[in-house]
Design a protein around this motif. Structure first.
Motif, PDB file in Angstrom:
ATOM      1  N   GLN A 101      10.385 -33.645  46.051  1.00 22.55           N
ATOM      2  CA  GLN A 101       9.649 -34.189  44.913  1.00 22.55           C
ATOM      3  C   GLN A 101      10.651 -34.784  43.922  1.00 22.55           C
ATOM      4  O   GLN A 101      11.586 -34.115  43.511  1.00 22.55           O
ATOM      5  CB  GLN A 101       8.823 -33.096  44.237  1.00 22.55           C
ATOM      6  N   GLU A 128       6.144 -37.222  46.121  1.00 23.87           N
ATOM      7  CA  GLU A 128       6.756 -36.483  47.226  1.00 23.87           C
ATOM      8  C   GLU A 128       7.095 -37.508  48.293  1.00 23.87           C
ATOM      9  O   GLU A 128       6.222 -38.269  48.737  1.00 23.87           O
ATOM     10  CB  GLU A 128       5.799 -35.417  47.783  1.00 23.87           C
ATOM     11  N   ILE A 165       2.228 -36.831  43.170  1.00 17.89           N
ATOM     12  CA  ILE A 165       2.185 -35.448  42.683  1.00 17.89           C
ATOM     13  C   ILE A 165       1.750 -35.433  41.208  1.00 17.89           C
ATOM     14  O   ILE A 165       1.110 -34.508  40.743  1.00 17.89           O
ATOM     15  CB  ILE A 165       3.561 -34.757  42.831  1.00 17.89           C
TER      16      ILE A 165
END
Length: 213
Positions: A101, A128, A165
């Motif tokens: 990430q 990610e 994310i």
């Protein structure tokens, strides 16, 4: 990995501020490498080469440590706040094929509708991605967008292989007509200052003449 990312790293066995200063004076950067359940490894890296590589966000280095190759993601860069000299790097071990990430910078391209401006509300987005294929930027087109248009994270086309994310409802771009009030006030102030200056200049000879009498 790109050959340019190959960095010769050496184990570091002297610590403390004094030791770090000596390293930097010799053109080296102290660093610590950790991750994947391993004990942290203290390293020294070539300063000039690494400084060039880490100008790119989320740089991946191919560390050559005692003849072995180890991929590492630059996680944190500590700089001297005054001189902007790199004081220390935190590196995390990565492996080919694994996902990481990372905060990826957002870059706007194109021009919104005439008379409007596009404000970038989110300078980065958390994605990610595959560790060895981290995108340099997320490109967002604002071409032709009109006043009131908003782009949220879920509206942004992500680089291939990336997963969002960040909060999908987070505002990324806001298009609006710039406020003219502030500009008007500034112009009025500038005009008043110019008028005062002109009056002062014109009045100077008369004042001098009066004082001569």
């Amino acid at each position: 990995m790109d050959e340019d990312n190959k960095v010769e790293a050496a184990a570091r066995d002297s610590f403390g501020k004094g030791a770090a200063r000596k390293l930097r004076a010799a053109g080296k950067i102290p660093a610590v490498l950790y991750g994947h359940g391993t004990d942290p490894r203290h390293l020294t890296l070539p300063g000039h080469q690494v400084a060039l590589l880490i100008r790119k966000a989320n740089a991946v280095l191919d560390l050559q440590i005692a003849g072995e190759s180890q991929l590492a993601l630059v996680k944190d860069v500590q700089k001297d706040p005054v001189h902007q000299v790199i004081e220390h790097l935190d590196l995390i071990i990565i492996r080919r094929g694994e996902k990481v990430q990372v905060e990826v910078p957002v870059h706007l391209e194109g021009e919104p509708f005439a008379g409007t401006i596009a404000d970038l509300d989110a300078k980065t987005m958390l994605l990610e991605v595959e560790a060895t294929h981290i995108p340099e930027t997320i490109v967002v087109s604002v071409e032709g967008l009109e006043e009131g248009a908003q782009l949220h994270a879920k509206d942004v086309e992500l680089p291939a292989g990336a997963t969002l994310i960040s909060d999908e409802d987070a505002l990324v771009v806001n298009v609006h007509v710039p406020q003219k009030v502030d500009l008007g006030e500034e112009a009025a102030e500038a005009e008043a200052a110019e008028a005062a200056e002109a009056a002062e200049t014109e009045g100077a000879p008369e004042g001098e003449a009066e004082s001569a009498e």
